[in-house]
Design a protein around this motif. Structure first.
Motif, PDB file in Angstrom:
ATOM      1  N   VAL A 108       1.202  -1.068   0.496  1.00 18.05           N
ATOM      2  CA  VAL A 108      -0.085  -0.227  -0.448  1.00 18.05           C
ATOM      3  C   VAL A 108       0.756   1.288   0.111  1.00 18.05           C
ATOM      4  O   VAL A 108       1.808   1.317   0.749  1.00 18.05           O
ATOM      5  N   GLU A 109       0.724   2.188  -0.596  1.00 12.89           N
ATOM      6  CA  GLU A 109       1.549   3.408  -1.077  1.00 12.89           C
ATOM      7  C   GLU A 109       0.741   4.320  -0.285  1.00 12.89           C
ATOM      8  O   GLU A 109      -0.259   4.476  -0.467  1.00 12.89           O
ATOM      9  N   ARG A 110       1.180   5.737   0.701  1.00 11.66           N
ATOM     10  CA  ARG A 110       0.224   5.965   1.991  1.00 11.66           C
ATOM     11  C   ARG A 110       0.844   7.230   1.457  1.00 11.66           C
ATOM     12  O   ARG A 110       2.247   7.035   1.685  1.00 11.66           O
ATOM     13  N   VAL A 111       0.059   8.630   1.707  1.00 15.41           N
ATOM     14  CA  VAL A 111       0.958   9.752   1.571  1.00 15.41           C
ATOM     15  C   VAL A 111       0.886  10.005   3.267  1.00 15.41           C
ATOM     16  O   VAL A 111       0.349   9.314   3.825  1.00 15.41           O
ATOM     17  N   ALA A 112       1.886  10.547   3.691  1.00 11.70           N
ATOM     18  CA  ALA A 112       2.176  10.956   4.961  1.00 11.70           C
ATOM     19  C   ALA A 112       1.477  12.310   5.818  1.00 11.70           C
ATOM     20  O   ALA A 112       0.940  12.944   4.854  1.00 11.70           O
ATOM     21  N   PRO A 113       1.035  12.105   6.570  1.00  9.43           N
ATOM     22  CA  PRO A 113      -0.351  12.610   7.504  1.00  9.43           C
ATOM     23  C   PRO A 113      -0.161  14.243   7.460  1.00  9.43           C
ATOM     24  O   PRO A 113      -0.862  15.166   6.995  1.00  9.43           O
ATOM     25  N   HIS A 114       1.505  14.365   7.586  1.00  5.80           N
ATOM     26  CA  HIS A 114       1.745  16.171   7.695  1.00  5.80           C
ATOM     27  C   HIS A 114       1.255  16.576   6.327  1.00  5.80           C
ATOM     28  O   HIS A 114       0.883  17.213   5.826  1.00  5.80           O
ATOM     29  N   LEU A 115       1.512  15.246   5.131  1.00  5.24           N
ATOM     30  CA  LEU A 115       1.247  16.701   3.488  1.00  5.24           C
ATOM     31  C   LEU A 115      -0.155  15.995   3.950  1.00  5.24           C
ATOM     32  O   LEU A 115       0.066  17.515   2.751  1.00  5.24           O
ATOM     33  N   ARG A 116      -1.547  15.372   4.345  1.00  5.39           N
ATOM     34  CA  ARG A 116      -2.441  15.236   3.836  1.00  5.39           C
ATOM     35  C   ARG A 116      -3.021  16.696   4.927  1.00  5.39           C
ATOM     36  O   ARG A 116      -3.829  17.224   3.789  1.00  5.39           O
ATOM     37  N   ARG A 117      -2.334  17.043   5.877  1.00  6.27           N
ATOM     38  CA  ARG A 117      -2.854  18.180   5.862  1.00  6.27           C
ATOM     39  C   ARG A 117      -2.963  19.557   5.816  1.00  6.27           C
ATOM     40  O   ARG A 117      -3.381  20.681   5.376  1.00  6.27           O
ATOM     41  N   LEU A 118      -1.258  19.686   4.565  1.00  3.84           N
ATOM     42  CA  LEU A 118      -0.772  20.630   4.129  1.00  3.84           C
ATOM     43  C   LEU A 118      -1.968  20.858   2.946  1.00  3.84           C
ATOM     44  O   LEU A 118      -2.123  21.936   2.797  1.00  3.84           O
ATOM     45  N   LEU A 119      -2.462  19.529   2.392  1.00  2.00           N
ATOM     46  CA  LEU A 119      -3.292  20.057   0.797  1.00  2.00           C
ATOM     47  C   LEU A 119      -4.525  20.369   1.460  1.00  2.00           C
ATOM     48  O   LEU A 119      -5.485  21.192   0.639  1.00  2.00           O
ATOM     49  N   ASP A 120      -4.595  20.182   2.885  1.00  2.00           N
ATOM     50  CA  ASP A 120      -6.426  21.092   3.220  1.00  2.00           C
ATOM     51  C   ASP A 120      -6.235  22.082   3.684  1.00  2.00           C
ATOM     52  O   ASP A 120      -7.451  22.567   3.777  1.00  2.00           O
ATOM     53  N   THR A 121      -5.091  22.611   3.800  1.00  2.00           N
ATOM     54  CA  THR A 121      -4.961  24.174   4.330  1.00  2.00           C
ATOM     55  C   THR A 121      -5.151  25.148   3.256  1.00  2.00           C
ATOM     56  O   THR A 121      -5.083  26.322   3.039  1.00  2.00           O
ATOM     57  N   TRP A 122      -4.718  24.643   2.009  1.00  2.00           N
ATOM     58  CA  TRP A 122      -4.730  24.810   0.321  1.00  2.00           C
ATOM     59  C   TRP A 122      -6.426  24.754   0.296  1.00  2.00           C
ATOM     60  O   TRP A 122      -7.062  24.270  -0.753  1.00  2.00           O
ATOM     61  N   SER A 123      -7.058  26.391   0.375  1.00  2.00           N
ATOM     62  CA  SER A 123      -8.318  26.120   0.148  1.00  2.00           C
ATOM     63  C   SER A 123      -8.636  26.900  -1.523  1.00  2.00           C
ATOM     64  O   SER A 123      -9.564  26.884  -1.951  1.00  2.00           O
TER      65      SER A 123
END
Length: 291
Positions: A108-123
């Motif tokens: 399973v290829e996963r995205v690090a949690p901190h990178l997911r959080r960064l994506l969510d801040t870009w509205s």
């Protein structure tokens, strides 16, 4: 046609060389033309002449019988075929022998949690993370809204070739298709034993004649930056520019970020799309099975 699912059965070097010489005409290289040709492109003996090697040696290269070409030979062939920098790098990768390993089990290829959080801040800008086989591993809300009309949401190539919405969505579908296939071909050169990649190639080869044609061309190009025109069902035309960033903590992943020219009609349309898609909570993405 070069569509085998199993990379062990594929003569990657030979397929690449044949595809590249098929795209050159004698007049492109300064060679004289001599009547009508049965097939397009250069003949083997013409490439051999341009590279300064014997025809027999060049035939062995294409047939996979010459396993250890020297750097000088590869440089000469690259010049003869007029390869650009990315194609030269790909030539070296597919020409370099590697130790055959046992088939690897998918992981399973996963995205690090901190990178997911960064994506969510870009509205106000669409952004998503791609895996090595162009699987969409994570995306923010605006990226989800941008691609909302697709039924295939897990992979850029499956979107492009298998989804009926693609031909209307992409302002230049053929350019988008060429780019995505060239990126996948580059990935195949980097890791020729990647089970996820060859699973995808097999699926697309069976289901899309357009993919088979482009895959057989052996074009090689990585994602860097590009302007794209989209036709969105809710907000109309959007001209967006993307930048691709390698994720240093996961080098097989890329962060893709789109933006519109400030003050443009595309910027207004993107802002409208953002307001239409606004809502509580982050976008949830399932992880992808990959090598």
């Amino acid at each position: 046609m070069d569509t085998d699912k199993d990379p062990a059965a594929e003569n990657a070097l030979g397929g690449f060389l044949r595809a590249r010489r098929a795209q050159l005409r004698p007049e492109d290289t300064g060679l004289p033309t001599s009547g009508r040709r049965r097939v397009p492109g250069l003949r083997r003996e013409e490439v051999a002449t341009l590279a300064g090697v014997s025809t027999d040696y060049y035939m062995r290269l294409e047939q996979g019988r010459e396993r250890r070409p020297s750097q000088q030979i590869l440089e000469a062939v690259a010049r003869a075929l007029q390869l650009d920098d990315e194609a030269v790098a790909h030539l070296y990768r597919v020409a370099t022998p590697t130790t055959r390993r046992t088939r690897r089990a998918p992981r399973v290829e996963r995205v690090a949690p901190h990178l997911r959080r960064l994506l969510d801040t870009w509205s106000d800008t669409p952004a998503f993370v791609l895996g090595h086989a162009l699987d969409i591993l994570a995306r923010n809300r605006l990226a989800g809204a941008l691609y909302a009309g697709f039924t295939h949401s897990d992979n850029l190539l499956r979107k492009t070739f298998l989804d009926p919405a693609a031909h209307h969505f992409y302002g230049d579908w053929h350019r988008a298709a060429e780019s995505s296939v060239a990126t996948l071909r580059r990935a195949a050169g980097i890791d020729a034993e990647d089970p996820r990649l060859w699973e995808l190639v097999g699926e697309l080869s069976m289901k899309s004649a357009e993919f088979r044609v482009l895959w057989a061309r052996h074009d090689v190009r990585g994602k860097t930056r590009e302007a794209k025109l989209f036709h969105h069902a809710q907000v109309g035309d959007l001209e967006l520019h993307y930048e691709a960033f390698t994720v240093n903590s996961a080098p097989t992943q890329q962060l893709i970020v789109y933006q519109a020219e400030p003050g443009s009609t595309s910027a207004d349309a993107l802002a409208l799309l953002g307001s239409l898609s606004a809502g509580p909570g982050p976008v949830q993405d399932s992880t992808m099975s990959a090598d």
